[in-house]
Scaffold this active site. Structure first.
Site, PDB file in Angstrom:
ATOM      1  N   TYR A  74      -4.328  -1.781 -61.560  1.00 58.66           N
ATOM      2  CA  TYR A  74      -3.845  -0.398 -61.580  1.00 58.66           C
ATOM      3  C   TYR A  74      -5.018   0.573 -61.513  1.00 58.66           C
ATOM      4  O   TYR A  74      -5.022   1.511 -60.704  1.00 58.66           O
ATOM      5  CB  TYR A  74      -3.038  -0.162 -62.857  1.00 58.66           C
ATOM      6  N   SER A 100      -5.848   8.616 -62.020  1.00 57.45           N
ATOM      7  CA  SER A 100      -5.733   8.301 -63.446  1.00 57.45           C
ATOM      8  C   SER A 100      -7.127   8.294 -64.058  1.00 57.45           C
ATOM      9  O   SER A 100      -8.121   8.043 -63.355  1.00 57.45           O
ATOM     10  CB  SER A 100      -5.085   6.925 -63.629  1.00 57.45           C
TER      11      SER A 100
END
Length: 253
Positions: A160, A145
């Site tokens: 995350y 990401s």
């Protein structure tokens, strides 16, 4: 490099029931791969199997809870029984923490780490063991990401982002360790794409966030098709250990 042809290849996609995973599975099937669709929501997988078959592709559904190591082994066993040795792995499944770090429960912390980091490590090593034993090459594509590269005080996704940074580093280290076995390991780091995972975030903050981006738009799942196919194409055999950011210039560098 011409059109990608994955005829004869067997691909396993995690988190194939929705969003990017569903798109990845369909894209691989359309280029000739036999695809093993894994997720917990089997009713969605069955629908996707039918959709792929309607287009002339080959796919099977395999229930998989990625937090269960035995289930991961069973998924590869089932894939081999259906199509043969898996030589393409797409580590797509992931969950968001959706809160500031000090507010996370231990249950959420364990779920995020187990799903976003531990599971991709286990699926990658399970595939690699089998390929090494069979003396066959392979391709692994991990989903990182842009959160692995940039973070803001209001991001509320510290855990995350940390797991996705771990995926980037895991990609680099496994690529080196397995290069001699001709197993290529790469990663994609998407920006803000419209998917089931990002729906919750957009529900909280609204879609006005896009006004801060140079092109003012969200990514659509099919925008990742070309990157995915580049990384699994046999012609890109010299590319390993890299993480490609695909974010339309949304994030700072």
């Amino acid at each position: 490099m011409g059109a990608v042809d994955l005829t004869g290849k067997v691909a396993l996609v995690t988190g194939a029931s929705a969003g990017l995973g569903r798109q990845f599975a369909q894209t691989l099937a359309r280029t000739g791969a036999a695809v093993v669709l894994t997720a917990r929501r089997t009713e969605r997988l069955d629908e996707l199997v039918a959709a792929i078959a309607a287009e002339g592709g080959k796919a099977v559904a395999q229930p998989l809870d990625l937090r269960d190591p035995a289930a991961i082994v069973a998924a590869f066993d089932a894939a081999e029984k259906a199509f043969g040795t898996v030589d393409i792995l797409i580590n797509n499944a992931g969950i968001a923490d959706a809160n500031f770090a000090a507010r996370l429960s231990l249950e959420t912390i364990d779920a995020v780490i187990d799903t976003n980091f531990r599971a991709p490590f286990l699926t990658a090593t399970e595939m690699a063991r089998r390929l090494i034993a069979a003396e066959r090459p392979g391709r692994i594509v991990n989903l990182s990401s842009v959160g692995a590269f940039t973070y803001a005080p209001t991001s509320s996704a510290a855990l995350y982002s940390a797991t996705k940074a771990g995926i980037k580093r895991l990609t680099e280290t496994l690529a080196i360790e397995w290069a001699k076995f001709h197993i290529n390991v790469n990663a994609i780091a998407p920006g803000m794409f419209l998917s089931e995972m990002t729906e919750g975030y957009l529900d909280r903050v609204g879609d006005g966030v896009k006004k801060f981006w140079p092109r003012g738009r969200f990514g659509q799942p099919d925008y990742l098709d070309s990157t995915l196919l580049y990384l699994v194409d046999p012609a890109s055999h010299f590319v390993t250990g890299t993480c490609i950011i695909v974010d339309d210039g949304q994030m700072n560098r």
